[in-house]
Scaffold this motif. Sequence first.
Motif, PDB file in Angstrom:
ATOM      1  N   ALA A 521     -34.144  76.289  -4.361  1.00 25.77           N
ATOM      2  CA  ALA A 521     -34.922  75.692  -3.266  1.00 25.77           C
ATOM      3  C   ALA A 521     -36.149  74.977  -3.826  1.00 25.77           C
ATOM      4  O   ALA A 521     -36.788  75.440  -4.773  1.00 25.77           O
ATOM      5  CB  ALA A 521     -35.343  76.765  -2.275  1.00 25.77           C
ATOM      6  N   THR A 522     -36.475  73.853  -3.225  1.00 18.86           N
ATOM      7  CA  THR A 522     -37.636  73.066  -3.684  1.00 18.86           C
ATOM      8  C   THR A 522     -38.787  73.099  -2.682  1.00 18.86           C
ATOM      9  O   THR A 522     -39.898  72.687  -2.999  1.00 18.86           O
ATOM     10  CB  THR A 522     -37.225  71.601  -3.896  1.00 18.86           C
ATOM     11  N   SER A 523     -38.553  73.592  -1.481  1.00 18.45           N
ATOM     12  CA  SER A 523     -39.580  73.614  -0.437  1.00 18.45           C
ATOM     13  C   SER A 523     -40.599  74.729  -0.708  1.00 18.45           C
ATOM     14  O   SER A 523     -40.292  75.721  -1.383  1.00 18.45           O
ATOM     15  CB  SER A 523     -38.921  73.838   0.925  1.00 18.45           C
ATOM     16  N   ASP A 524     -41.815  74.570  -0.174  1.00 18.72           N
ATOM     17  CA  ASP A 524     -42.818  75.644  -0.289  1.00 18.72           C
ATOM     18  C   ASP A 524     -42.875  76.500   0.973  1.00 18.72           C
ATOM     19  O   ASP A 524     -43.757  77.344   1.115  1.00 18.72           O
ATOM     20  CB  ASP A 524     -44.200  75.075  -0.622  1.00 18.72           C
ATOM     21  N   CYS A 525     -41.921  76.292   1.882  1.00 18.33           N
ATOM     22  CA  CYS A 525     -41.826  77.113   3.097  1.00 18.33           C
ATOM     23  C   CYS A 525     -40.349  77.407   3.335  1.00 18.33           C
ATOM     24  O   CYS A 525     -39.587  76.508   3.710  1.00 18.33           O
ATOM     25  CB  CYS A 525     -42.439  76.374   4.295  1.00 18.33           C
ATOM     26  N   LEU A 526     -39.925  78.656   3.090  1.00 17.56           N
ATOM     27  CA  LEU A 526     -38.505  78.998   3.088  1.00 17.56           C
ATOM     28  C   LEU A 526     -38.203  80.066   4.139  1.00 17.56           C
ATOM     29  O   LEU A 526     -39.077  80.827   4.550  1.00 17.56           O
ATOM     30  CB  LEU A 526     -38.096  79.515   1.702  1.00 17.56           C
ATOM     31  N   TRP A 527     -36.943  80.101   4.512  1.00 24.95           N
ATOM     32  CA  TRP A 527     -36.465  81.004   5.565  1.00 24.95           C
ATOM     33  C   TRP A 527     -35.425  81.950   4.989  1.00 24.95           C
ATOM     34  O   TRP A 527     -34.553  81.560   4.222  1.00 24.95           O
ATOM     35  CB  TRP A 527     -35.869  80.184   6.697  1.00 24.95           C
ATOM     36  N   HIS A 528     -35.515  83.236   5.363  1.00 21.20           N
ATOM     37  CA  HIS A 528     -34.505  84.215   4.974  1.00 21.20           C
ATOM     38  C   HIS A 528     -34.173  85.037   6.206  1.00 21.20           C
ATOM     39  O   HIS A 528     -35.042  85.697   6.777  1.00 21.20           O
ATOM     40  CB  HIS A 528     -35.024  85.135   3.873  1.00 21.20           C
ATOM     41  N   SER A 529     -32.926  84.988   6.621  1.00 26.51           N
ATOM     42  CA  SER A 529     -32.525  85.778   7.783  1.00 26.51           C
ATOM     43  C   SER A 529     -32.508  87.243   7.390  1.00 26.51           C
ATOM     44  O   SER A 529     -31.667  87.678   6.607  1.00 26.51           O
ATOM     45  CB  SER A 529     -31.134  85.355   8.267  1.00 26.51           C
ATOM     46  N   GLY A 530     -33.463  87.980   7.916  1.00 30.27           N
ATOM     47  CA  GLY A 530     -33.533  89.416   7.631  1.00 30.27           C
ATOM     48  C   GLY A 530     -32.761  90.220   8.647  1.00 30.27           C
ATOM     49  O   GLY A 530     -33.038  91.402   8.828  1.00 30.27           O
ATOM     50  N   GLY A 531     -31.777  89.588   9.308  1.00 28.67           N
ATOM     51  CA  GLY A 531     -31.028  90.277  10.348  1.00 28.67           C
ATOM     52  C   GLY A 531     -31.864  90.410  11.607  1.00 28.67           C
ATOM     53  O   GLY A 531     -33.005  89.981  11.673  1.00 28.67           O
ATOM     54  N   THR A 532     -31.281  91.042  12.618  1.00 28.87           N
ATOM     55  CA  THR A 532     -32.001  91.194  13.890  1.00 28.87           C
ATOM     56  C   THR A 532     -32.684  92.546  13.996  1.00 28.87           C
ATOM     57  O   THR A 532     -33.507  92.753  14.876  1.00 28.87           O
ATOM     58  CB  THR A 532     -31.027  91.035  15.069  1.00 28.87           C
ATOM     59  N   GLU A 533     -32.342  93.467  13.095  1.00 25.33           N
ATOM     60  CA  GLU A 533     -32.921  94.809  13.153  1.00 25.33           C
ATOM     61  C   GLU A 533     -34.066  94.941  12.152  1.00 25.33           C
ATOM     62  O   GLU A 533     -33.960  94.488  11.015  1.00 25.33           O
ATOM     63  CB  GLU A 533     -31.853  95.864  12.848  1.00 25.33           C
ATOM     64  N   PRO A 534     -35.166  95.578  12.561  1.00 24.37           N
ATOM     65  CA  PRO A 534     -36.326  95.726  11.678  1.00 24.37           C
ATOM     66  C   PRO A 534     -35.998  96.403  10.345  1.00 24.37           C
ATOM     67  O   PRO A 534     -36.580  96.077   9.317  1.00 24.37           O
ATOM     68  CB  PRO A 534     -37.290  96.585  12.502  1.00 24.37           C
ATOM     69  N   GLU A 535     -35.064  97.372  10.375  1.00 24.44           N
ATOM     70  CA  GLU A 535     -34.702  98.063   9.135  1.00 24.44           C
ATOM     71  C   GLU A 535     -34.196  97.076   8.092  1.00 24.44           C
ATOM     72  O   GLU A 535     -34.456  97.224   6.891  1.00 24.44           O
ATOM     73  CB  GLU A 535     -33.624  99.125   9.407  1.00 24.44           C
ATOM     74  N   HIS A 536     -33.453  96.042   8.557  1.00 28.60           N
ATOM     75  CA  HIS A 536     -32.974  95.008   7.629  1.00 28.60           C
ATOM     76  C   HIS A 536     -34.158  94.240   7.062  1.00 28.60           C
ATOM     77  O   HIS A 536     -34.139  93.818   5.906  1.00 28.60           O
ATOM     78  CB  HIS A 536     -32.029  94.038   8.351  1.00 28.60           C
ATOM     79  N   GLY A 537     -35.192  94.057   7.898  1.00 25.24           N
ATOM     80  CA  GLY A 537     -36.374  93.335   7.451  1.00 25.24           C
ATOM     81  C   GLY A 537     -37.070  94.044   6.310  1.00 25.24           C
ATOM     82  O   GLY A 537     -37.503  93.420   5.333  1.00 25.24           O
ATOM     83  N   VAL A 538     -37.202  95.372   6.417  1.00 19.78           N
ATOM     84  CA  VAL A 538     -37.843  96.148   5.344  1.00 19.78           C
ATOM     85  C   VAL A 538     -37.068  95.986   4.047  1.00 19.78           C
ATOM     86  O   VAL A 538     -37.647  95.746   2.980  1.00 19.78           O
ATOM     87  CB  VAL A 538     -37.937  97.641   5.738  1.00 19.78           C
ATOM     88  N   GLN A 539     -35.733  96.090   4.139  1.00 26.90           N
ATOM     89  CA  GLN A 539     -34.903  95.946   2.937  1.00 26.90           C
ATOM     90  C   GLN A 539     -35.006  94.537   2.363  1.00 26.90           C
ATOM     91  O   GLN A 539     -35.083  94.344   1.141  1.00 26.90           O
ATOM     92  CB  GLN A 539     -33.439  96.274   3.268  1.00 26.90           C
ATOM     93  N   THR A 540     -35.036  93.537   3.255  1.00 27.30           N
ATOM     94  CA  THR A 540     -35.146  92.143   2.797  1.00 27.30           C
ATOM     95  C   THR A 540     -36.463  91.908   2.072  1.00 27.30           C
ATOM     96  O   THR A 540     -36.497  91.273   1.009  1.00 27.30           O
ATOM     97  CB  THR A 540     -35.037  91.179   4.000  1.00 27.30           C
ATOM     98  N   ILE A 541     -37.555  92.425   2.624  1.00 27.20           N
ATOM     99  CA  ILE A 541     -38.863  92.270   1.977  1.00 27.20           C
ATOM    100  C   ILE A 541     -38.843  92.902   0.581  1.00 27.20           C
ATOM    101  O   ILE A 541     -39.309  92.307  -0.397  1.00 27.20           O
ATOM    102  CB  ILE A 541     -39.975  92.906   2.844  1.00 27.20           C
ATOM    103  N   CYS A 542     -38.284  94.110   0.493  1.00 25.14           N
ATOM    104  CA  CYS A 542     -38.208  94.791  -0.806  1.00 25.14           C
ATOM    105  C   CYS A 542     -37.356  93.996  -1.798  1.00 25.14           C
ATOM    106  O   CYS A 542     -37.726  93.850  -2.974  1.00 25.14           O
ATOM    107  CB  CYS A 542     -37.639  96.199  -0.635  1.00 25.14           C
ATOM    108  N   ASP A 543     -36.213  93.484  -1.335  1.00 27.35           N
ATOM    109  CA  ASP A 543     -35.339  92.697  -2.226  1.00 27.35           C
ATOM    110  C   ASP A 543     -36.048  91.435  -2.721  1.00 27.35           C
ATOM    111  O   ASP A 543     -35.955  91.075  -3.903  1.00 27.35           O
ATOM    112  CB  ASP A 543     -34.051  92.307  -1.492  1.00 27.35           C
ATOM    113  N   LEU A 544     -36.751  90.759  -1.814  1.00 24.66           N
ATOM    114  CA  LEU A 544     -37.472  89.539  -2.209  1.00 24.66           C
ATOM    115  C   LEU A 544     -38.545  89.858  -3.248  1.00 24.66           C
ATOM    116  O   LEU A 544     -38.684  89.147  -4.253  1.00 24.66           O
ATOM    117  CB  LEU A 544     -38.114  88.891  -0.984  1.00 24.66           C
ATOM    118  N   ILE A 545     -39.306  90.919  -3.021  1.00 19.44           N
ATOM    119  CA  ILE A 545     -40.387  91.276  -3.948  1.00 19.44           C
ATOM    120  C   ILE A 545     -39.825  91.725  -5.295  1.00 19.44           C
ATOM    121  O   ILE A 545     -40.367  91.387  -6.351  1.00 19.44           O
ATOM    122  CB  ILE A 545     -41.283  92.370  -3.329  1.00 19.44           C
TER     123      ILE A 545
END
Length: 733
Positions: A521-545
């Motif tokens: 990706a070349t953009s400085d503003c990116l999107w990642h679908s962390g699913g619709t459930e908050p639990e997926h969001g926590v896992q997505t944040i951890c994976d990204l970091i």
Amino acid sequence: MSSPAATTPISTLTGVIERITFHSEESGYTVARLNTGNVNKLTTIVGSFANLQAGQTLQLQGTWKEHPNYGSQFEVVYYKETKPATLTGIEKYLGSGLIKGVGKVTAKRIVNHFGLETLDIIENQIHRLSEVPGIAKKRIAMIQSTWEEQKLIKDVMVFLSSHGVSTTYAVKIYKQYGDSAIATVTTNPYQLAIDIFGIGFLTADKIAVKVGVSPYSKFRYRAGVLHVLSKASEDGHCYLPESELIPFTRELLTADGHQADETAIAGILSEMVTEQQLIKEIDEEILYYKPSFYHSEQHLAKLLKQKLETKPDVDRERVNNWIDRFTAVKKIVLSSQQYQAVETAARERVLILTGNPGTGKTFSVNTIVKLWKAMGKKLQAGAPTGRAAKRLTEMTGIEAKTLHRLLEFDPSKMGFKRDTDSPLDCDALVVDECSMVDLFMAHSILKALPKDSLLLMVGDIDQLPSVGPGNVLRDLIASQQIPVVRLTQVFRQAAESAIVRTAHQINNGRIPKLEPVSMTATSDCLWHSGGTEPEHGVQTICDLIEHYVPKAGFNAATDVQVLCPMTRGVVGTRNLNGVLQQLINPAAEYKEELVRGDSILRIGDRVMQLKNDYNKEVFNGDLGIVRAIDKTEKEVTIDFDGRDATYDYADLNEITLAWATSIHKSQGSEYPLVILPLYTQHYVMLSRNLFYTGLTRAKKLALIIGSEKAIAIAVKQVKQQQRYTKLKERLQY
């Protein structure tokens, strides 16, 4: 604790606390392991304790219970501390952290030297501690002071614990009131809500019930009124109309079968007005202010109107000629809006400059500063936060300070040294990030300005309003009494940033189209679908970091900031801070840590200050890094932008982990990389200006995760929450 019930078979145990398994700071509930003489067979005890530490010898009364999961437990209903009678017990007691100045090593030396006489020596011949190698006079004085305080505090702590006060607050109460703590709590526990940070009306109310204060007490009714007004100020309000204040107070005071009387509340309001605890104003309806809010709002409007009465004596043609020469020499072109801003700054006492990212605010401010310097003006600059002040310094070349330091706060007077009688030494002042400036700070700035000085207020009107009371920037603009220049033209270079483009799309109510997160990706503003459930969001944040962030060239410990719409919930700051602490700053043998109830603080943790602490010169929202934890001195050292602040353990409720923070708390700051989780569970908080504010905190890269539905809700939801203020009207009449 309550006395043992007569019908319950009571047992007695005596032993040494071997270790604390669990302790809740809020309730005092504790699970501990007790050594009754056989170290290989420890007893589990449970109950509420004021200040339990490993090494203390206790005599306990209680009952035996069989827990379905944990087996036999001794449920404590009464306890008292006895002096430890064995060398091991004495050593553990001294080294437990109860006595400031004595750690485990020092405790061992003392016990090795004095043996079973140790406690009598400390009690009656403390000067003899100088016989122990490595203990200097200064250390002895500290031990003596703490030993005396511990004896005095013990009765207070046990009393407060028995009335539902946590250990942390008990220490603060004792520090505040000393030996009169019990008398204060017994007579008017509602005073605690006024004097002690962290104790609110609800906690004071629970204590009041236990000490027998009547639910119809005037103390309670007055405290209820003040609590409702305080809660309203946390939502930005400067006053409440009577039509809301009375019902809110009645709802607060109605509990446990006690029906609060609106007539009685109205009577209390009248008394409080007569005694000048409140100010009543009639304007179509009856309004109630706390006095400081009323006087600050009224006087701020008066000072601004006085400033606007006269204009500076300026040759406009000469100003225009300077602008033309400056732009020609620098080979730059000002837009018509920028030109207007520079020219207006020379001929008006007050100017508001507002605009979104990429519209040239920085360049305009820099040009205004150059013009003021050419006019021979003595300049000063300030911003609400340290980071914003640092950016302002880089922008203008003037040494910018935080507003608290600029105005020179004096803790002894609980006020600023710079005021009407001792104004700032300047002819012109630049204040940046004015959307963050609340009523009281705006009033303090105007009081400190010399009569003939110029004021440039810079801010983005589309950001969230100040965390504190008032809606100053918006009210000033809406009054149409203050000169305003709004920059709207986005410059080509800025438009190349997807962060800037996305911010403008959000502001215009358009759902942005974002490039997905990928290593190409070349953009400085990116999107990642962390699913619709908050639990997926926590896992997505951890994976990204863990995986994406280091490959993208960022350091998770120093560059990444997670910004959340809310504190509660799975993807709220409270839960995420625990998760991210384990991920970014995990436990290690070499790393000192402090366990307090169900929270952990480690060296290397990023933390945020939660209240203004004028003695430490640390303010609400400041970010710091934990540098040292001293278990002997019972102190934590935190580095705030290169300046150390020291906290006693009792003051640690002033800080919180800040691997994740709320978007509200991020105002005025910029971070290299922002991760912004947006989920429909945040519905109550989602709004256009919240999304916009969070996104524009990103300096180099923004990663937005969550559900597309949540993004759509945020973009469409225009929540300019009404704040009860009268600043606009006071400026207009």
